[in-house]
Design a protein around this motif. Structure first.
Motif, PDB file in Angstrom:
ATOM      1  N   CYS A   1      13.704   3.475  -6.931  1.00  0.00           N
ATOM      2  CA  CYS A   1      13.963   4.341  -8.189  1.00  0.00           C
ATOM      3  C   CYS A   1      13.063   5.689  -8.104  1.00  0.00           C
ATOM      4  CB  CYS A   1      13.574   3.618  -9.538  1.00  0.00           C
ATOM      5  SG  CYS A   1      11.845   3.337  -9.783  1.00  0.00           S
ATOM      6  N   MET A   2      11.931   5.437  -7.008  1.00  0.00           N
ATOM      7  CA  MET A   2      11.168   6.835  -6.427  1.00  0.00           C
ATOM      8  C   MET A   2      10.262   7.163  -7.730  1.00  0.00           C
ATOM      9  SD  MET A   2      12.176   7.312  -3.406  1.00  0.00           S
ATOM     10  CE  MET A   2      11.677   8.840  -3.015  1.00  0.00           C
ATOM     11  N   ALA A   3      10.052   6.344  -8.758  1.00  0.00           N
ATOM     12  CA  ALA A   3       8.949   6.533  -9.787  1.00  0.00           C
ATOM     13  C   ALA A   3       7.709   6.763  -8.962  1.00  0.00           C
ATOM     14  CB  ALA A   3       9.320   5.674 -10.963  1.00  0.00           C
ATOM     15  N   CYS A   4       7.308   5.796  -8.197  1.00  0.00           N
ATOM     16  CA  CYS A   4       5.835   5.715  -7.705  1.00  0.00           C
ATOM     17  C   CYS A   4       5.898   7.075  -6.945  1.00  0.00           C
ATOM     18  CB  CYS A   4       5.813   4.589  -6.775  1.00  0.00           C
ATOM     19  SG  CYS A   4       7.270   4.297  -5.716  1.00  0.00           S
ATOM     20  N   GLU A   5       6.828   7.543  -6.226  1.00  0.00           N
ATOM     21  CA  GLU A   5       6.667   8.659  -5.446  1.00  0.00           C
ATOM     22  C   GLU A   5       6.460   9.846  -6.363  1.00  0.00           C
ATOM     23  OE1 GLU A   5       7.560  12.270  -3.607  1.00  0.00           O
ATOM     24  OE2 GLU A   5       8.950  11.460  -4.914  1.00  0.00           O
ATOM     25  N   ARG A   6       7.209   9.934  -7.473  1.00  0.00           N
ATOM     26  CA  ARG A   6       7.036  11.095  -8.195  1.00  0.00           C
ATOM     27  C   ARG A   6       5.491  11.261  -8.815  1.00  0.00           C
ATOM     28  NH1 ARG A   6      12.386   9.784  -9.401  1.00  0.00           N
ATOM     29  NH2 ARG A   6      11.698   8.360 -11.179  1.00  0.00           N
ATOM     30  N   VAL A   7       4.807  10.313  -9.070  1.00  0.00           N
ATOM     31  CA  VAL A   7       3.548  10.275  -9.484  1.00  0.00           C
ATOM     32  C   VAL A   7       2.256  10.285  -8.638  1.00  0.00           C
ATOM     33  CG1 VAL A   7       4.346   9.327 -11.786  1.00  0.00           C
ATOM     34  CG2 VAL A   7       3.406   7.632 -10.182  1.00  0.00           C
TER      35      VAL A   7
ATOM     36  N   TRP B 246       7.000  -1.577   1.837  1.00  0.00           N
ATOM     37  CA  TRP B 246       8.149  -2.331   2.582  1.00  0.00           C
ATOM     38  C   TRP B 246       7.268  -2.753   3.928  1.00  0.00           C
ATOM     39  CZ3 TRP B 246      12.595  -4.451   3.297  1.00  0.00           C
ATOM     40  CH2 TRP B 246      13.149  -4.664   4.583  1.00  0.00           C
ATOM     41  N   TYR B 247       6.835  -1.613   4.380  1.00  0.00           N
ATOM     42  CA  TYR B 247       6.052  -2.009   5.831  1.00  0.00           C
ATOM     43  C   TYR B 247       4.939  -3.070   5.615  1.00  0.00           C
ATOM     44  CZ  TYR B 247       8.758   1.992   8.022  1.00  0.00           C
ATOM     45  OH  TYR B 247       9.563   2.706   8.377  1.00  0.00           O
ATOM     46  N   THR B 248       4.304  -3.091   4.519  1.00  0.00           N
ATOM     47  CA  THR B 248       3.278  -3.993   4.355  1.00  0.00           C
ATOM     48  C   THR B 248       3.949  -5.266   4.024  1.00  0.00           C
ATOM     49  OG1 THR B 248       1.809  -2.351   3.093  1.00  0.00           O
ATOM     50  CG2 THR B 248       1.352  -4.618   2.562  1.00  0.00           C
ATOM     51  N   GLN B 249       4.974  -5.325   3.381  1.00  0.00           N
ATOM     52  CA  GLN B 249       5.489  -6.751   3.231  1.00  0.00           C
ATOM     53  C   GLN B 249       6.101  -7.208   4.689  1.00  0.00           C
ATOM     54  OE1 GLN B 249       8.274  -5.525   0.189  1.00  0.00           O
ATOM     55  NE2 GLN B 249       7.186  -6.691  -1.418  1.00  0.00           N
ATOM     56  N   GLN B 250       6.572  -6.421   5.657  1.00  0.00           N
ATOM     57  CA  GLN B 250       7.085  -6.688   6.747  1.00  0.00           C
ATOM     58  C   GLN B 250       6.138  -6.970   7.690  1.00  0.00           C
ATOM     59  OE1 GLN B 250      10.402  -7.392   7.298  1.00  0.00           O
ATOM     60  NE2 GLN B 250      10.347  -7.004   4.933  1.00  0.00           N
ATOM     61  N   GLY B 251       4.684  -6.555   7.426  1.00  0.00           N
ATOM     62  CA  GLY B 251       3.286  -6.895   8.459  1.00  0.00           C
ATOM     63  C   GLY B 251       3.609  -5.821   9.272  1.00  0.00           C
ATOM     64  N   ASP B 252       4.258  -4.625   9.281  1.00  0.00           N
ATOM     65  CA  ASP B 252       3.994  -3.576  10.188  1.00  0.00           C
ATOM     66  C   ASP B 252       3.030  -2.641   9.828  1.00  0.00           C
ATOM     67  OD1 ASP B 252       4.587  -1.681  12.038  1.00  0.00           O
ATOM     68  OD2 ASP B 252       6.693  -1.567  11.571  1.00  0.00           O
ATOM     69  N   PHE B 253       1.797  -3.027  10.245  1.00  0.00           N
ATOM     70  CA  PHE B 253       1.003  -2.251   9.865  1.00  0.00           C
ATOM     71  C   PHE B 253       0.857  -1.056  10.596  1.00  0.00           C
ATOM     72  CE2 PHE B 253      -0.442  -6.758   8.379  1.00  0.00           C
ATOM     73  CZ  PHE B 253      -0.401  -6.535   7.253  1.00  0.00           C
ATOM     74  N   GLU B 254       1.136  -0.843  11.735  1.00  0.00           N
ATOM     75  CA  GLU B 254       1.113   0.398  12.503  1.00  0.00           C
ATOM     76  C   GLU B 254       2.165   1.373  11.722  1.00  0.00           C
ATOM     77  OE1 GLU B 254       2.513   0.005  16.420  1.00  0.00           O
ATOM     78  OE2 GLU B 254       0.787  -1.472  17.071  1.00  0.00           O
ATOM     79  N   GLN B 255       3.156   1.173  11.217  1.00  0.00           N
ATOM     80  CA  GLN B 255       3.927   2.051  10.451  1.00  0.00           C
ATOM     81  C   GLN B 255       3.366   2.309   9.204  1.00  0.00           C
ATOM     82  OE1 GLN B 255       6.624   3.785  10.852  1.00  0.00           O
ATOM     83  NE2 GLN B 255       6.843   3.353  12.871  1.00  0.00           N
ATOM     84  N   VAL B 256       2.361   1.413   8.696  1.00  0.00           N
ATOM     85  CA  VAL B 256       1.696   1.415   7.123  1.00  0.00           C
ATOM     86  C   VAL B 256       0.593   2.693   7.603  1.00  0.00           C
ATOM     87  CG1 VAL B 256       0.149   0.662   5.629  1.00  0.00           C
ATOM     88  CG2 VAL B 256       2.118  -0.711   6.464  1.00  0.00           C
TER      89      VAL B 256
ATOM     90  N   GLN C   6       7.057   3.275  -1.678  1.00  0.00           N
ATOM     91  CA  GLN C   6       8.077   2.284  -1.642  1.00  0.00           C
ATOM     92  C   GLN C   6       7.912   1.964  -0.197  1.00  0.00           C
ATOM     93  OE1 GLN C   6       8.694   5.609  -2.278  1.00  0.00           O
ATOM     94  NE2 GLN C   6      10.119   6.350  -0.784  1.00  0.00           N
ATOM     95  N   GLN C   7       7.763   2.983   0.924  1.00  0.00           N
ATOM     96  CA  GLN C   7       7.767   2.746   2.379  1.00  0.00           C
ATOM     97  C   GLN C   7       6.617   1.881   2.556  1.00  0.00           C
ATOM     98  OE1 GLN C   7      11.139   3.453   2.579  1.00  0.00           O
ATOM     99  NE2 GLN C   7      10.161   3.811   4.729  1.00  0.00           N
ATOM    100  N   LEU C   8       5.488   2.443   2.092  1.00  0.00           N
ATOM    101  CA  LEU C   8       4.010   1.550   2.245  1.00  0.00           C
ATOM    102  C   LEU C   8       4.448   0.089   1.941  1.00  0.00           C
ATOM    103  CD1 LEU C   8       1.685   4.265   0.928  1.00  0.00           C
ATOM    104  CD2 LEU C   8       2.118   3.468   3.469  1.00  0.00           C
TER     105      LEU C   8
END
Length: 516
Positions: A380-386, A398-408, A394-396
């Protein structure tokens, strides 16, 4: 003074408006919490390396005496005895810290009497800048707004980065904490003089004290004090109350319109920011020679019977301070050091007050019970707006849940100030900050592992080089031995040949004699 400063205010990205809960603790005047029977003083209650103990068990210490020495040139701070007493233990104890790791502490059983060991007072208006900086170091002053960075380092910028503006931060944005507001209400002269003194130490061209617009009479009190003291080089600016405006980068944006670069410091844009409590502590260290042995602490929340603000000695047990505030309410469910947004939950109250302890918050059941279970992200992007750091939460996630810490890390995770705005606004009840803290810890842990692996690889390479050099030395020594042996054999062969020639000549001469 630039008259334009404060006439126009900017807006930082994001933020949220929170209920105003400060009046709960401001109803009563601040009090001195008193001297508890036992103080537990951590030797690391600041950013950087722990101080080294300079006292022994059984030793009597006086109020203000140095008990933890800081090494010059390192990020660390001195620690002093908050009261007269006897050192009864020097050992690792549990302290208030998110890691939960124990720290080396000095336990002092307090006694009446003794003599105060304050430092000699200085005239901050006439002494040189270096004397002010040295005194701040001697007194163990650190940032009291939460970062607890050693102040003597912060107020001594390198010559190539001069300070154009010093911001004294009185924008206490957490909804319950009123420690800084208490100082501005009840000790305005100390606030103004502290701001001017720190400005002189830093060489700042301009100074501003920022206060929130919901602080009522504080602005009027400070302006009157400013006029009474003739502080013409200082400006009081009222800023709107939007959480987390008390954050350093956010307040700089509101006051100046400047953005501190990612991974950079306020000095990169010619600015320096310190907390109101830090300015007051630094002023007391210079003007009165008083080391940092106490601080203002807000004890508040619906889980506390008599909320208030207390001047508490460093090392005071949390339980002692809670009792001074009337004890716990029957409905209390959670105790937090700090505010509801960024505070650290405490497992129990047998922990010492530290230089970073600005508030103790008692929350009741309905304030800590989750309204709904965690649901999947709906984008919903509410987190990005605040998000005040202008990240993509939301991207952070997603990458954290995937374990892609380089992207994080590539998505600027370490610009996150963990203010909690994203989790506050999330309709799916996702504890986003918990994910980001986990990601930061994983990235740091992996960096440590990489450093260890690199160190091990370096050691292996050095060992291999050493073995190779040793093998070469042995080969050279063996070659020299062979050459010496060959030379010795050659000489022996020459000697034998000479002997044979001599024998041949003698034999030839004897044969000639016989013929005659």
């Amino acid at each position: 003074m630039d008259a334009q400063l404060g006439e126009r205010l900017w807006r930082f990205h994001g933020g949220v408006r929170l209920p105003h809960e400060k009046p709960m603790s401001l109803a009563a005047d601040p009090e001195f919490a008193g001297v508890p029977p036992v103080l537990v003083v951590p030797l690391r209650q600041h950013r950087g390396d722990a101080a080294e103990p300079v006292v022994r068990v059984g030793e009597t210490v006086n109020r203000g005496q140095l008990i933890g020495e800081a090494h010059p040139g390192r990020i660390t701070a001195r620690v002093h005895a908050p009261a007269t007493g006897v050192v009864t233990a020097i050992e690792r104890r549990e302290v208030i810290h998110p890691s939960g790791l124990p720290e080396l502490c000095v336990e002092i059983e307090t006694r009446a009497g003794g003599t105060d060991e304050d430092l000699p007072p200085l005239d901050w208006q006439t002494c040189d800048r270096q004397a002010l900086i040295d005194r701040i170091w001697e007194a163990g002053i650190v940032g009291l707004g939460g970062a607890v960075f050693p102040t003597h380092i912060k107020v001594d910028p390198p010559p190539e980065t001069p300070v154009d503006l010093l911001i004294v931060n009185g924008a206490e944005c957490e909804p319950y904490i009123a420690a800084d507001e208490t100082l501005m209400r009840h000790r305005p002269k100390d606030v103004i003089r502290g701001a001017l003194m720190v400005a002189r130490a830093t060489g700042a061209a301009r100074t501003v004290v920022a206060v929130e617009d919901q602080m009522g009479a504080v602005e009027h009190i400070l302006r009157k004090t400013e006029r009474d003291l003739g502080a013409e080089d200082l400006q009081i600016v009222k800023v709107p109350t939007i959480y987390p405006e008390g954050g350093e980068r956010q307040l700089i944006r509101v006051l100046t319109g400047k953005e501190v670069p990612s991974g950079g410091l306020p000095l990169d844009v010619g600015l320096l920011s310190i907390n109101v409590g830090t300015a007051v502590a630094a002023y007391h260290a210079v003007e009165h020679g008083r080391p940092l042995i106490s601080r203002m602490v807000t004890v508040t929340g619906r889980g506390i019977r008599q909320p208030g603000n207390f001047e508490a000695l460093i090392g005071t047990p949390v339980s002692y301070l809670i009792e001074r505030a009337g004890g716990y309410d029957d409905d209390i469910r959670k105790l937090v050091m700090g505010g509801p947004m960024m505070g650290v939950p405490l497992p129990h109250d047998d922990l010492p007050i530290m230089k970073a302890t600005n508030a103790l918050l008692g929350l009741v059941d309905y304030e800590v019970t989750r309204k709904a279970p965690e649901l999947p992200c709906i984008r919903c992007m509410a987190c990005e707006r605040v998000c005040p750091a202008q990240l993509l939460p939301q991207q952070l996630l997603w990458y954290t849940q995937q374990g892609d810490f380089e992207q994080v890390e590539a998505h600027a995770l370490f610009d996150c100030i963990e203010c909690g705005c994203c989790a506050f606004a999330c309709p799916s009840q996702i504890p986003l900050v918990d994910y980001y803290r986990y990601a930061k810890s994983e990235i740091r842990a992996r960096a440590v592992e990489r450093a260890r692996a690199a160190h091990a690889r370096h050691r292996h390479e050095v060992r291999e080089e050493r073995l190779e050099r040793e093998q070469e030395r042995r080969a050279r020594r063996l070659q020299k031995k062979r050459e010496k042996l060959r030379d010795r054999k050659a000489k022996q062969a020459e000697i034998q040949a000479a002997i044979q020639r001599s024998k041949a000549r003698r034999k030839s001469g004897e044969e000639s004699d016989d013929a005659l």
